[in-house]
Design a protein around this motif. Structure first.
Motif, PDB file in Angstrom:
ATOM      1  N   THR A  14      37.096  43.532  47.525  1.00  0.00           N
ATOM      2  CA  THR A  14      36.505  43.050  46.278  1.00  0.00           C
ATOM      3  C   THR A  14      37.051  43.854  45.100  1.00  0.00           C
ATOM      4  O   THR A  14      37.101  45.078  45.145  1.00  0.00           O
ATOM      5  CB  THR A  14      34.984  43.177  46.325  1.00  0.00           C
ATOM      6  OG1 THR A  14      34.487  42.359  47.387  1.00  0.00           O
ATOM      7  CG2 THR A  14      34.355  42.718  45.012  1.00  0.00           C
ATOM      8  N   GLY A  15      37.478  43.115  44.066  1.00  0.00           N
ATOM      9  CA  GLY A  15      38.009  43.756  42.877  1.00  0.00           C
ATOM     10  C   GLY A  15      39.515  43.930  42.876  1.00  0.00           C
ATOM     11  O   GLY A  15      40.101  44.244  41.841  1.00  0.00           O
ATOM     12  N   SER A  17      43.607  42.818  43.390  1.00  0.00           N
ATOM     13  CA  SER A  17      44.455  41.735  42.896  1.00  0.00           C
ATOM     14  C   SER A  17      45.438  41.323  43.978  1.00  0.00           C
ATOM     15  O   SER A  17      45.796  42.127  44.848  1.00  0.00           O
ATOM     16  CB  SER A  17      45.220  42.179  41.652  1.00  0.00           C
ATOM     17  OG  SER A  17      44.339  42.483  40.581  1.00  0.00           O
ATOM     18  N   VAL A  63      37.435  30.547  38.275  1.00  0.00           N
ATOM     19  CA  VAL A  63      38.555  31.496  38.261  1.00  0.00           C
ATOM     20  C   VAL A  63      39.073  31.770  36.864  1.00  0.00           C
ATOM     21  O   VAL A  63      39.969  32.606  36.688  1.00  0.00           O
ATOM     22  CB  VAL A  63      39.717  31.014  39.156  1.00  0.00           C
ATOM     23  CG1 VAL A  63      39.224  30.696  40.552  1.00  0.00           C
ATOM     24  CG2 VAL A  63      40.445  29.832  38.537  1.00  0.00           C
ATOM     25  N   ARG A  66      40.239  35.229  35.437  1.00  0.00           N
ATOM     26  CA  ARG A  66      40.623  36.088  36.563  1.00  0.00           C
ATOM     27  C   ARG A  66      41.972  35.700  37.160  1.00  0.00           C
ATOM     28  O   ARG A  66      42.731  36.571  37.587  1.00  0.00           O
ATOM     29  CB  ARG A  66      39.550  36.037  37.652  1.00  0.00           C
ATOM     30  CG  ARG A  66      38.181  36.513  37.223  1.00  0.00           C
ATOM     31  CD  ARG A  66      37.240  36.667  38.416  1.00  0.00           C
ATOM     32  NE  ARG A  66      37.027  35.409  39.126  1.00  0.00           N
ATOM     33  CZ  ARG A  66      37.292  35.229  40.413  1.00  0.00           C
ATOM     34  NH1 ARG A  66      37.776  36.218  41.145  1.00  0.00           N
ATOM     35  NH2 ARG A  66      37.038  34.059  40.985  1.00  0.00           N
ATOM     36  N   PHE A  67      42.253  34.402  37.236  1.00  0.00           N
ATOM     37  CA  PHE A  67      43.485  33.920  37.844  1.00  0.00           C
ATOM     38  C   PHE A  67      44.447  33.455  36.757  1.00  0.00           C
ATOM     39  O   PHE A  67      44.026  32.925  35.725  1.00  0.00           O
ATOM     40  CB  PHE A  67      43.207  32.745  38.787  1.00  0.00           C
ATOM     41  CG  PHE A  67      42.482  33.103  40.057  1.00  0.00           C
ATOM     42  CD1 PHE A  67      41.869  34.341  40.238  1.00  0.00           C
ATOM     43  CD2 PHE A  67      42.418  32.195  41.101  1.00  0.00           C
ATOM     44  CE1 PHE A  67      41.209  34.667  41.397  1.00  0.00           C
ATOM     45  CE2 PHE A  67      41.763  32.497  42.278  1.00  0.00           C
ATOM     46  CZ  PHE A  67      41.153  33.728  42.427  1.00  0.00           C
ATOM     47  N   MET A  82      45.958  36.540  41.127  1.00  0.00           N
ATOM     48  CA  MET A  82      44.509  36.546  41.310  1.00  0.00           C
ATOM     49  C   MET A  82      43.993  37.965  41.091  1.00  0.00           C
ATOM     50  O   MET A  82      44.355  38.881  41.830  1.00  0.00           O
ATOM     51  CB  MET A  82      44.153  36.050  42.710  1.00  0.00           C
ATOM     52  CG  MET A  82      44.722  34.672  43.011  1.00  0.00           C
ATOM     53  SD  MET A  82      44.253  34.051  44.641  1.00  0.00           S
ATOM     54  CE  MET A  82      45.155  35.174  45.700  1.00  0.00           C
ATOM     55  N   ASN A  83      43.181  38.132  40.071  1.00  0.00           N
ATOM     56  CA  ASN A  83      42.620  39.431  39.725  1.00  0.00           C
ATOM     57  C   ASN A  83      41.122  39.452  39.969  1.00  0.00           C
ATOM     58  O   ASN A  83      40.476  38.404  40.023  1.00  0.00           O
ATOM     59  CB  ASN A  83      42.919  39.753  38.265  1.00  0.00           C
ATOM     60  CG  ASN A  83      44.398  39.744  37.941  1.00  0.00           C
ATOM     61  OD1 ASN A  83      45.202  40.324  38.667  1.00  0.00           O
ATOM     62  ND2 ASN A  83      44.766  39.083  36.859  1.00  0.00           N
ATOM     63  N   THR A  84      40.590  40.645  40.082  1.00  0.00           N
ATOM     64  CA  THR A  84      39.148  40.834  40.277  1.00  0.00           C
ATOM     65  C   THR A  84      38.625  39.891  41.363  1.00  0.00           C
ATOM     66  O   THR A  84      37.683  39.117  41.151  1.00  0.00           O
ATOM     67  CB  THR A  84      38.391  40.611  38.956  1.00  0.00           C
ATOM     68  OG1 THR A  84      39.100  41.184  37.862  1.00  0.00           O
ATOM     69  CG2 THR A  84      36.996  41.242  39.021  1.00  0.00           C
ATOM     70  N   LEU A  85      39.251  39.941  42.496  1.00  0.00           N
ATOM     71  CA  LEU A  85      38.899  39.025  43.575  1.00  0.00           C
ATOM     72  C   LEU A  85      37.493  39.283  44.094  1.00  0.00           C
ATOM     73  O   LEU A  85      37.013  40.431  44.111  1.00  0.00           O
ATOM     74  CB  LEU A  85      39.915  39.147  44.711  1.00  0.00           C
ATOM     75  CG  LEU A  85      41.240  38.418  44.434  1.00  0.00           C
ATOM     76  CD1 LEU A  85      42.331  38.940  45.344  1.00  0.00           C
ATOM     77  CD2 LEU A  85      41.043  36.919  44.591  1.00  0.00           C
ATOM     78  N   LYS A  86      36.857  38.205  44.507  1.00  0.00           N
ATOM     79  CA  LYS A  86      35.496  38.236  45.020  1.00  0.00           C
ATOM     80  C   LYS A  86      35.473  37.666  46.441  1.00  0.00           C
ATOM     81  O   LYS A  86      36.347  36.874  46.803  1.00  0.00           O
ATOM     82  CB  LYS A  86      34.578  37.394  44.128  1.00  0.00           C
ATOM     83  CG  LYS A  86      34.606  37.775  42.662  1.00  0.00           C
ATOM     84  CD  LYS A  86      33.779  36.794  41.843  1.00  0.00           C
ATOM     85  CE  LYS A  86      33.822  37.141  40.355  1.00  0.00           C
ATOM     86  NZ  LYS A  86      33.015  36.185  39.546  1.00  0.00           N
ATOM     87  N   ASP A  89      36.149  34.052  46.900  1.00  0.00           N
ATOM     88  CA  ASP A  89      37.518  33.555  46.748  1.00  0.00           C
ATOM     89  C   ASP A  89      38.211  33.417  48.103  1.00  0.00           C
ATOM     90  O   ASP A  89      39.337  32.897  48.177  1.00  0.00           O
ATOM     91  CB  ASP A  89      38.339  34.503  45.872  1.00  0.00           C
ATOM     92  CG  ASP A  89      37.846  34.541  44.432  1.00  0.00           C
ATOM     93  OD1 ASP A  89      37.788  35.651  43.859  1.00  0.00           O
ATOM     94  OD2 ASP A  89      37.528  33.471  43.888  1.00  0.00           O
TER      95      ASP A  89
END
Length: 123
Positions: A14-15, A17, A63, A66-67, A82-86, A89
């Protein structure tokens, strides 16, 4: 025939990229639009992002911010940063090509698809 091949998936936290790449080859004469879709277990395939030949973009709300979808037309390659992934996702991400310049959020309007690339985001 047109081939679409994704790469760059994997397991992240999580978080983190991650950047996916999608190479298009074959009979791709003319302008075309590119899209990214994803499918999580037990869910339908959903639109993520799209980019036209000229640079217009569209993102699904979850997204936005973030994307980032980008493309290198000279290399016939599109990217999904893809940034700050959860954890939500987590899915198989598919790249698709559409034989017109108008981008679309509808999967059935895309003509060529890659095999998919797994992205897993651990909490």
């Amino acid at each position: 025939q047109v081939q679409v091949v994704e790469s760059g998936g994997g397991l992240v936290h999580t978080g983190d990229s991650l950047t996916l790449s999608c190479a298009v080859s074959g009979r791709t004469s003319g302008s075309y639009s590119m899209g990214w879709f994803r499918q999580a277990p037990g869910k339908e395939r959903e639109f993520v992002a799209a980019r036209s030949w000229s640079g217009s973009t569209n993102y699904t709300d979850s997204v936005k911010g973030r994307f980032i979808i980008s493309r290198d037309n000279a290399k016939s390659t599109v990217y999904l940063q893809m940034n700050t992934l959860k954890p939500e996702d987590t899915a198989v991400y598919y790249c698709a090509a559409k034989r017109t310049v108008i981008i679309s959020t509808f999967a059935h309007e895309y003509d060529y698809w890659g095999a998919g690339n797994q992205v897993t985001v651990s909490s």
